[in-house]
Each structure stands twice: as C-alpha cells, then as structure tokens.
Scaffold this active site. Structure first.
Site, PDB file in Angstrom:
ATOM      1  N   ARG A  89      37.169  25.380  10.516  1.00  0.00           N
ATOM      2  CA  ARG A  89      38.132  24.045  10.630  1.00  0.00           C
ATOM      3  C   ARG A  89      37.396  23.031  11.450  1.00  0.00           C
ATOM      4  O   ARG A  89      37.970  21.988  11.676  1.00  0.00           O
ATOM      5  CB  ARG A  89      39.676  24.401  11.050  1.00  0.00           C
ATOM      6  CG  ARG A  89      40.138  25.810  10.458  1.00  0.00           C
ATOM      7  CD  ARG A  89      41.509  25.944  10.998  1.00  0.00           C
ATOM      8  NE  ARG A  89      42.477  24.957  10.132  1.00  0.00           N
ATOM      9  CZ  ARG A  89      43.723  25.181  10.383  1.00  0.00           C
ATOM     10  NH1 ARG A  89      44.472  25.650  11.310  1.00  0.00           N
ATOM     11  NH2 ARG A  89      44.703  24.311   9.631  1.00  0.00           N
TER      12      ARG A  89
ATOM     13  N   GLU B 127      41.501  22.857  16.406  1.00  0.00           N
ATOM     14  CA  GLU B 127      40.065  23.267  16.542  1.00  0.00           C
ATOM     15  C   GLU B 127      39.058  22.122  16.508  1.00  0.00           C
ATOM     16  O   GLU B 127      38.148  22.302  17.368  1.00  0.00           O
ATOM     17  CB  GLU B 127      39.650  24.192  15.311  1.00  0.00           C
ATOM     18  CG  GLU B 127      40.491  25.626  15.337  1.00  0.00           C
ATOM     19  CD  GLU B 127      41.866  25.446  14.752  1.00  0.00           C
ATOM     20  OE1 GLU B 127      42.497  26.501  14.535  1.00  0.00           O
ATOM     21  OE2 GLU B 127      42.141  24.322  14.353  1.00  0.00           O
TER      22      GLU B 127
ATOM     23  N   LYS C 236      61.699  32.788  20.589  1.00  0.00           N
ATOM     24  CA  LYS C 236      60.746  33.847  20.171  1.00  0.00           C
ATOM     25  C   LYS C 236      60.984  34.999  20.720  1.00  0.00           C
ATOM     26  O   LYS C 236      61.200  35.161  21.753  1.00  0.00           O
ATOM     27  CB  LYS C 236      59.335  33.249  20.493  1.00  0.00           C
ATOM     28  CG  LYS C 236      58.420  33.897  19.508  1.00  0.00           C
ATOM     29  CD  LYS C 236      57.079  33.205  19.859  1.00  0.00           C
ATOM     30  CE  LYS C 236      55.884  33.607  19.280  1.00  0.00           C
ATOM     31  NZ  LYS C 236      54.454  33.140  19.316  1.00  0.00           N
TER      32      LYS C 236
END
Length: 642
Positions: free
Chosen positions: A410, A382, A297
């Site tokens: 969610r 979540e 990344k």
C-alpha cells in the site's frame, strides 16, 4: 428466493453448539431475521454473541471486533433489504456476526481453514458480501462506486459502508468521504467508533439528539426552510451559521457536516431499539449521510472486554476461562526482530521505530515500553509511515519501519519516490513474507521480492534462520541507503541467536552443501527444504541470503559446474529472486538449464502454512518431484543431442 449457501453435512459439534441457541438456529438468512418481532432482537443478540464466542474459541480468528458489532449487525440486516441493499464491512474483522446471519452459521467451524469460510469478506463466498475486503479503509470508496452505479442504472438501492476499528485513520477513507460529500449519491456511512477516539458523549442526550435530527419533522422543516431561504441570501447565511454553531456545540460531527454529510450521532451501538429506529429514519433520507455509533470492542465477553487488543485476533481458546492456546515455545521471527530492535536502540539513540497500527503484530510492544519517545504508531496509514521515515532519515535518524509484506504494497509509491529515489537510510523490517496460513490470500506476502528488487538503491535480504535474521537486520541498519529484511510468519528452524550486533558480508551467499549435477539456490525461508532435497539427490545447496545485490560469483560458479540450477523462494516466480538469477546468466552470456520454483501465478487460498506450501509444490516432496522431472528431461535432451 435466495437460499442458504450449500454446505457439507453438519458436524456433530456444530449441531451441539447450535442446539443451545433456539432463536438463532431459526435464522438461516436475513429475511428470516426481518420476520421477527422487534422485541425479540435483544434475545437474538445474546444468542449470536454466545454462538460467536463458542465457534471462534475452536477455530481462532478475529473476535473482539465482532463482539462489538452484534447489535449493529442485527439492526442493519433488520432495517435494510439485504442483499439487494449493499452492506460493506470494512476490513472484515467485524464481519463474523454478518456471516452467521447470512447463511453461513453451520460452516463457522470451518472458519479460516482449508476449503472453509474466509476470515474476511469474499464476494465469491456469498452474495451478501458486497465487496471483498482484507485490508482496511476501502469500504467508503467502494460503496460510493456502487451508489453511483445504482443511480446510473436506475436501481433504487441503499449502500451502507460500515467503517471502524481504526480504519478511519487511513487517508483513502477521507479521500472517499471528501468525494462523496461533493456528490448527491445515496450513501449511508456507519462509523463504528469502538475506541472512544472521536467522542465520549453517549446515552440519553445524544440518543435524544439522534431522534430529533433523523425525524421527518426536523428534516422536512430544514429542507423546506432551505427552499424558502434560497431567495433570501443574507438571512439564509445567518440561519445556516446559527444552525452550524448550535450543532457544533453539542455534536462532534462538524467535520463530516463540512464535508457534505448529514451527520447523526453519536448513539449507543448496543441499544438495539435505538439502532433500528435511527437506521429506519436515515434509510428514508437521501444523499450522503453518516451515522456515528459508539460500541465496546469485546462486548459481552469479560476477557475480551478487559483486553480488546489481545482478543482482537486469537488462537483457539477456552471459552470458559478465555485462556489462549500457546505456541511451541520456539521464538518467532517477530520476537527475533523485537529483541534485536531493543538491543540496537540501546546502543544507538538515533534508532526510532514506526508502525502502521501493528504494534503487537510486528513485535514492537517491548520497544514502545522501553523507548516511548522513539516509538511512532501512525495508525492505518502505510503511505504516511514510509514518508515519515523518509523525513526522519533526512535529519539523521535511523528509522525502522516494522510492516507486514502485504501492507507494504500500500506504500509502494512512497517506497520508490520518497525513500529509494533519495537514497535515504530507512530499514524495512518486513514480517509475514510468504504464506501466512489462515489469513489467506488477502494477507499473504507473495510479492515483496518482485516489487522491491527492481528499485534502485535497495538492499534486499531474506534470512534462512533466526540468527541470520538478527544479523541481516543489523546489516540493513548500518547500510547507507534503503534496506529491507523479509522474514516469514512464525518460527524458523531453531538456530540459536547470538547476543551481539554483528553484520553479514554484503551480498555474499554461502555454500551450505557441496554436491554434483544439481545446484539448489535457496533464498530465505526454504533453505531447510532445499537441504532435505539436497541430501536426497546429492545436490549442492547454496544459502543465497541476498536477493539484491545478488552473489554473482557464486551463481556463475554453480552454473558452470552443475547440469541443472534450481532457484527456490517463497515469493512469486514472476520477477522474484529466481528471475534475478536468470537475468544474470543472460547478461553473462551463459546458457544454463534453470528451474524456477516459487509461488504460482495465482492467489493461494487459506490453509495452514504447511498445507499452502505443499499445494504450491514447495514442500520437500514437491520440490523433489519437480527437480527429478526436470532432471529426467535434461538427461533425455542430453542423450538426444549426443
């Protein structure tokens, strides 16, 4: 033949930037990319990475994830016949290189701006965006649906979900993998492992294994052996166990193999020749396949490599130094929450904090550092975050779930069934409530009042300023049962914050301005706007504070003493705080003229937060115009009745 997306005349700035990237500027669509000789692809990767850094430094956006998939993006579009073949980029954080290569290069300076390119995937923006995405972990399920549809329609098509950047931690990704492995659909999942979270081995050995395992010889021998061994069950089982044992010793893909996938990898996600070779071989294979690539990344940009989390989402920055632009110096609501949580935890050792992979965004850095054993980042999960909190509350802890409004959507079933139904002490600190600016419709917190207000046992609060936010958080912590405090992105009006941990009188609003004829009932972030309008009209203004329980006495008193009630909220009108006022008046048998102002029955597109509110008629000018129009109609009706 597909043409590049139409765009306005190029700005001088984008022309200057593009001029420095001789090879990239020749790539208008992936078809142009596929005409390049393979030996030119590494040079293209360098140019694409440089162009990405320059453009995002001007607009802000998600940077580090995109830098990590430059080579992978080139390889995918080089090998597959896009847009006929479907690429599904999970979340969208990693999709900026994809946008640049698919006809949107010259519009990159409009990224995340009003009427500009979306920061996420959007089907209406380009035929190359096979599936709209802003939330994570949807790519495998959607891709499986597309693969099934292609087979049923007799279309020879490759479907390639690219999942990574933490998205594999969500349960729905594994639900889709589990289903896909039981079918024989033509699905190639690319796992972009940019956090070394699954395995470390990359390099010559793993690349060699990938070459062997994707080769036609290996797969033809394996498939042929399976056909022969069907009539020899004892030997077949022995050979299968030996194959799994040997692969399990050197390949960390046993889980995916057991789920029914042909697993290849891990391979170096920055080795373009290797990527092209492996993807080309896997393209010729059939059934559910999974390619595991390991990427870095922030690759190729030193500041992002050193701080990939900090450069995940960035404000505009200096591309030479990496220095990010600062804010206005005023503490944000996120900072108010962070400070309160640390203070509350220092006083009460039952306080614990939970977040679904939003430590920095939700302001939990300081808490995690001071109270590491009381901090729980569950990943992009979540539903689990809410039920985990419920379990903690059952045993006497005081869990605080720090979550964005858009992500609480969610976990709605868990909020209802696991928390509210059992009346458990869980506090939800709901950030990014209302409009969120450049992140647009996918991340807007437009609905939380509407979907939490009907839930029994819930305490729902909306602060109008920073100090009120701190007091509401403490009120929610001390409330016996589920509580929610929703606050907007960014800062408030600049009210000084007390250091104490005082609560607010439960369910009580305050009259902020006394006037006549019109009464504005403001819920949360738009109080300052209401006061500005109130000054102009000579209207009463109430800071309602509580959405549930509603201050019924204050509402009824204002309805009885004013000709027009105006409810004002940064939530959709449908089912929101204004609807609670209407329900109260109806049950009380009171006839009143009520104007409900809030977000429209539409998804509000990206712009600055101020532009979004103005477009919705929720800035001072818009509210004033709406009230005056309704007031004129009210007066006209009164005259006609007389």
């Amino acid at each position: 033949m597909t043409q590049p997306l139409p765009s306005a005349a190029l700005s001088p700035e984008i022309e200057r930037i593009s001029a420095r990237y001789e090879l990239l500027r020749r790539i208008d669509l992936p078809a142009d990319l596929r005409r390049l000789p393979a030996q030119q692809l590494p040079r293209l990767a360098d140019e694409l990475r440089g162009f990405l850094i320059e453009t995002v430094s001007r607009t802000g956006g998600h940077l580090a994830a995109g830098l990590g998939v430059v080579e992978l993006t080139i390889a995918l579009h080089y090998v597959f016949d896009t847009p006929h073949d479907r690429l599904l980029w999970d979340v969208g954080h990693q999709a900026y290189p994809h946008k640049i290569l698919t006809g949107r290069r010259d519009r990159m300076l409009t990224l995340r701006q009003k009427d500009g390119l979306s920061g996420f995937l959007r089907r209406g923006e380009s035929e190359y965006d096979a599936f709209g995405a802003g939330h994570s972990s949807t790519s495998v399920g959607a891709g499986l649906g597309m693969a099934i549809a292609a087979r049923q329609q007799g279309i020879a098509r490759q479907v390639v979900p690219i999942i990574g950047d933490g998205a594999l931690s969500a349960g729905m990704a594994f639900e889709a993998l589990n289903h896909a492995g039981s079918l024989d659909e033509n699905l190639l999942v690319v796992l972009n492992d940019n956090d070394m979270s699954i395995s470390k081995p990359v390099g010559a050995v793993s690349n060699y294994l990938a070459r062997v395992l994707t080769s036609r010889f290996y797969n033809s021998v394996r498939d042929g052996s399976r056909s022969v061994l069907k009539s020899m069950p004892l030997i077949r089982d022995l050979v299968k166990r030996w194959e799994e044992h040997m692969k399990g010793m050197v390949i960390p893909g046993t889980l995916f193999e057991e789920m029914g996938f042909t697993y290849i990898g891990p391979i170096d996600g920055h080795d373009l020749p290797m990527l092209v070779h492996t993807l080309g071989n896997m393209k010729d294979m059939h059934g559910p396949r999974l390619l595991h690539v390991v990427t870095q990344k922030g690759r190729g940009y030193e500041p992002a490599e050193g701080d990939p989390c900090g450069y995940h989402g960035v404000t505009p920055f200096d591309p030479e130094t990496g220095e990010l632009s600062g804010g206005n110096g005023r503490p944000t609501y996120t900072r108010i929450f962070s400070d309160w949580l640390c203070d509350a935890a220092a006083r009460d050792d039952r306080v614990v904090a939970i977040t679904p992979a939003m430590c920095e965004g939700s302001g939990l850095n300081a808490f995690a550092e001071r109270f590491p054993k009381r901090y729980f980042d569950v990943g992009i999960a979540e539903q689990h975050a809410v039920t985990l909190a419920a379990g903690m509350a059952c045993e006497g802890l005081k869990p605080v779930v720090a979550i964005y409004s858009t992500f609480l959507q969610r976990a709605y079933d868990q909020l209802v069934h696991d928390v509210a139904l059992q009346d458990l002490d869980v506090l939800f600190a709901v950030d990014r409530a209302g409009q969120v600016g450049a992140d647009g419709a996918t991340h807007a917190g437009s609905f939380d009042l509407s979907f939490t207000r009907p839930i029994p046992n819930m305490l729902v609060m909306a602060p109008a300023d920073e100090n009120e936010c701190r007091r509401m958080l403490q009120t929610g912590l001390e409330w016996r049962g589920p509580a929610l405090v929703r606050y907007p992105r960014g800062g408030g009006p600049g009210v000084a914050v007390d250091d104490d941990l005082e609560t607010l009188p439960l369910g009580k609003g305050v009259l902020a301005r006394r006037g006549g004829e019109v009464a504005i009932l403001a819920f949360g972030s738009l109080l300052a706007t209401a006061l500005e309008v109130g000054d102009e009209l000579g209207a009463s203004v109430a800071n309602m504070r509580f959405v549930k329980p509603l201050d019924e006495a204050l509402v009824l008193e204002l309805a009885a003493s004013h000709d027009l009630l105006v409810t004002l909220e940064e939530n959709v009108v449908a089912g929101g705080a204004g609807a609670a006022v209407a329900e109260l008046l109806h049950h009380a048998g009171m006839v009143a003229d009520v104007l409900h102002l809030g977000l429209p029955d539409a998804f509000v597109e990206q712009a600055t937060q101020a532009q979004q509110l103005a477009d919705c008629g929720l800035d001072a000018a818009g509210v004033l115009a709406s009230v005056r129009e309704r007031l004129a109609a009210h007066r006209k009706g009164a005259i006609q009745s007389a």
